[in-house]
Motif scaffolding. Structure first.
Motif, PDB file in Angstrom:
ATOM      1  N   VAL A   1       0.857  -1.190   0.000  1.00 46.56           N
ATOM      2  CA  VAL A   1       0.000   0.000   0.000  1.00 46.56           C
ATOM      3  C   VAL A   1       0.890   1.236   0.000  1.00 46.56           C
ATOM      4  CG1 VAL A   1      -1.757   1.290   1.249  1.00 46.56           C
ATOM      5  CG2 VAL A   1      -1.832  -1.215   1.225  1.00 46.56           C
ATOM      6  N   ASP A   2       0.813   2.017  -1.067  1.00 42.36           N
ATOM      7  CA  ASP A   2       1.620   3.229  -1.180  1.00 42.36           C
ATOM      8  C   ASP A   2       0.837   4.423  -0.661  1.00 42.36           C
ATOM      9  OD1 ASP A   2       3.698   1.845  -2.253  1.00 42.36           O
ATOM     10  OD2 ASP A   2       3.270   2.372  -4.329  1.00 42.36           O
ATOM     11  N   VAL A   3       1.451   5.180   0.236  1.00 41.79           N
ATOM     12  CA  VAL A   3       0.798   6.332   0.853  1.00 41.79           C
ATOM     13  C   VAL A   3       1.732   7.531   0.760  1.00 41.79           C
ATOM     14  CG1 VAL A   3      -0.299   7.256   2.912  1.00 41.79           C
ATOM     15  CG2 VAL A   3      -0.327   4.788   2.496  1.00 41.79           C
ATOM     16  N   ASN A   4       1.303   8.583   0.091  1.00 42.90           N
ATOM     17  CA  ASN A   4       2.028   9.849   0.116  1.00 42.90           C
ATOM     18  C   ASN A   4       1.567  10.630   1.336  1.00 42.90           C
ATOM     19  OD1 ASN A   4       3.239  12.320  -0.236  1.00 42.90           O
ATOM     20  ND2 ASN A   4       2.179  12.821  -2.138  1.00 42.90           N
ATOM     21  N   LEU A   5       2.407  10.683   2.351  1.00 44.74           N
ATOM     22  CA  LEU A   5       2.015  11.320   3.608  1.00 44.74           C
ATOM     23  C   LEU A   5       1.597  12.767   3.429  1.00 44.74           C
ATOM     24  CD1 LEU A   5       4.722   9.949   6.090  1.00 44.74           C
ATOM     25  CD2 LEU A   5       2.323   9.241   5.882  1.00 44.74           C
ATOM     26  N   LEU A   6       2.157  13.445   2.445  1.00 47.63           N
ATOM     27  CA  LEU A   6       1.858  14.866   2.268  1.00 47.63           C
ATOM     28  C   LEU A   6       0.421  15.113   1.838  1.00 47.63           C
ATOM     29  CD1 LEU A   6       5.136  16.289   0.666  1.00 47.63           C
ATOM     30  CD2 LEU A   6       4.576  15.816   3.059  1.00 47.63           C
ATOM     31  N   ASN A   7      -0.285  14.054   1.420  1.00 47.16           N
ATOM     32  CA  ASN A   7      -1.703  14.188   1.071  1.00 47.16           C
ATOM     33  C   ASN A   7      -2.607  14.119   2.294  1.00 47.16           C
ATOM     34  OD1 ASN A   7      -1.177  14.397  -1.671  1.00 47.16           O
ATOM     35  ND2 ASN A   7      -1.374  12.191  -2.029  1.00 47.16           N
ATOM     36  N   TYR A   8      -2.032  13.834   3.462  1.00 47.78           N
ATOM     37  CA  TYR A   8      -2.852  13.607   4.658  1.00 47.78           C
ATOM     38  C   TYR A   8      -2.355  14.483   5.802  1.00 47.78           C
ATOM     39  CZ  TYR A   8      -4.430   9.880   1.719  1.00 47.78           C
ATOM     40  OH  TYR A   8      -4.941   9.191   0.642  1.00 47.78           O
ATOM     41  N   ARG A   9      -2.578  15.775   5.640  1.00 47.94           N
ATOM     42  CA  ARG A   9      -2.196  16.770   6.634  1.00 47.94           C
ATOM     43  C   ARG A   9      -3.414  17.567   7.056  1.00 47.94           C
ATOM     44  NH1 ARG A   9       2.653  19.666   3.372  1.00 47.94           N
ATOM     45  NH2 ARG A   9       1.034  19.675   1.792  1.00 47.94           N
ATOM     46  N   ASP A  10      -3.207  18.489   7.996  1.00 51.44           N
ATOM     47  CA  ASP A  10      -4.261  19.420   8.417  1.00 51.44           C
ATOM     48  C   ASP A  10      -5.530  18.698   8.871  1.00 51.44           C
ATOM     49  OD1 ASP A  10      -2.581  21.522   7.803  1.00 51.44           O
ATOM     50  OD2 ASP A  10      -3.353  21.737   5.770  1.00 51.44           O
TER      51      ASP A  10
END
Length: 295
Positions: free
Chosen positions: A74-83
């Motif tokens: 499972v690839d997750v771009n952490l920068l898409n899950y902020r704020d």
């Protein structure tokens, strides 16, 4: 920046999240919902902090067991899950009771050989190039966080892992390599609160960031930057201030905090602390609207 056409070997990184245990409720089950979130990154040229999760393990009184073994990573771009946003990694039924650890198994590049161009754990930059993320501890257990964590009988517990990329992702001296350091915080969702702030000022600031500290824990020693470290290393979380003055501090535990407002220049280099807002209290589930007027 080097292009990542060079090959790197891939190994799995064990990430352990230490949590307190308690006796299980024999025969009963509950559900664990595990999510990931992130705090803002300082480097504006980085457009992706990609984690490739191969497996999730959990440890109870009877030892380790597999929580979820993904057919494809499972690839997750952490920068898409902020704020205040999060990514639901897995939701599984487990025996009710206390658990001691959670660990992620990541697909991540070794220092000497292999293939870093495949799906794995890496940084992506605005020019399209990628750099692998290396882990100082190699295959040893890392990414540990403490907390109390119990799955209730016939109930659901939500756990969010806040992987603070601002502090976790650092460039290693003059080597040009990027490290993924063990900076992660475990939050039980039922205790989560959020601060939605709005800053106004007659002064036009280049760039502002807000850092949350446990009440009374901030000192000027936080501005002493050690090698391969960042300013405000002991902050709980942080948020960038938008052009209209808005900022968000998400996935914080209920409690009382001091907020440090810091000025950065156009190159995202720290300049100075411009304000400290003390005694900001939030309750479980609260979204606190916080107006801030700067001198």
């Amino acid at each position: 920046m080097k292009n990542l056409g060079k090959a790197f070997a891939v190994f799995t990184l064990i990430i352990g999240i230490a949590v307190a245990s308690c006796d299980s409720n024999e025969g009963s089950t509950g559900t664990l919902k595990l999510s990931l979130t992130d705090a803002p990154l300082d480097n504006p040229d980085i457009v992706a902090v990609n984690l490739s999760v191969v497996r999730v393990d959990i440890k109870g009184n009877d030892g380790w067991e597999v929580l979820d073994d993904f057919e494809d990573p499972v690839d997750v771009n952490l920068l898409n899950y902020r704020d205040g946003n999060s990514f639901l990694l897995t939701e599984e039924e487990l025996p009710a009771g206390g658990y001691k650890e959670i660990r992620l198994v990541l697909d991540i590049a070794e220092h000497d050989g292999g293939d870093a161009a495949n799906r794995g754990t890496y940084l992506e930059f605005s020019d399209g190039t990628r750099e692998p993320l290396f882990v100082p501890s190699g295959e040893q257990s890392g990414y540990k966080a403490k907390g109390n964590f119990t799955i209730p009988p016939d109930g659901i517990v939500g756990i969010t892992l806040d992987i603070d990329a601002r502090r976790a992702v650092v460039e290693a001296g003059n080597s040009g390599k990027f490290l993924l350091k063990p900076v992660v915080r475990l939050v039980e969702d039922k205790d989560v609160a959020m601060i939605k702030g709005s800053i106004t000022s007659e002064t036009a600031y280049e760039s502002l960031k807000v850092f949350a500290y446990e009440e009374g824990s901030y000192t000027e020693d936080e501005l002493i930057v050690e090698p391969e470290s960042v300013e405000f290393p002991n902050s709980i979380t942080s948020g960038n201030v938008s052009e209209d003055g808005a900022f968000t501090l998400g996935f914080i535990n209920s409690g009382t905090y001091d907020l440090v407002v810091a000025l950065y220049d156009e190159n995202q280099e720290f300049v100075e602390v411009v304000a400290i807002i003390e005694d900001v209290s939030v309750d479980p589930g609260q979204i606190l609207s916080l107006p801030v007027v700067l001198p």
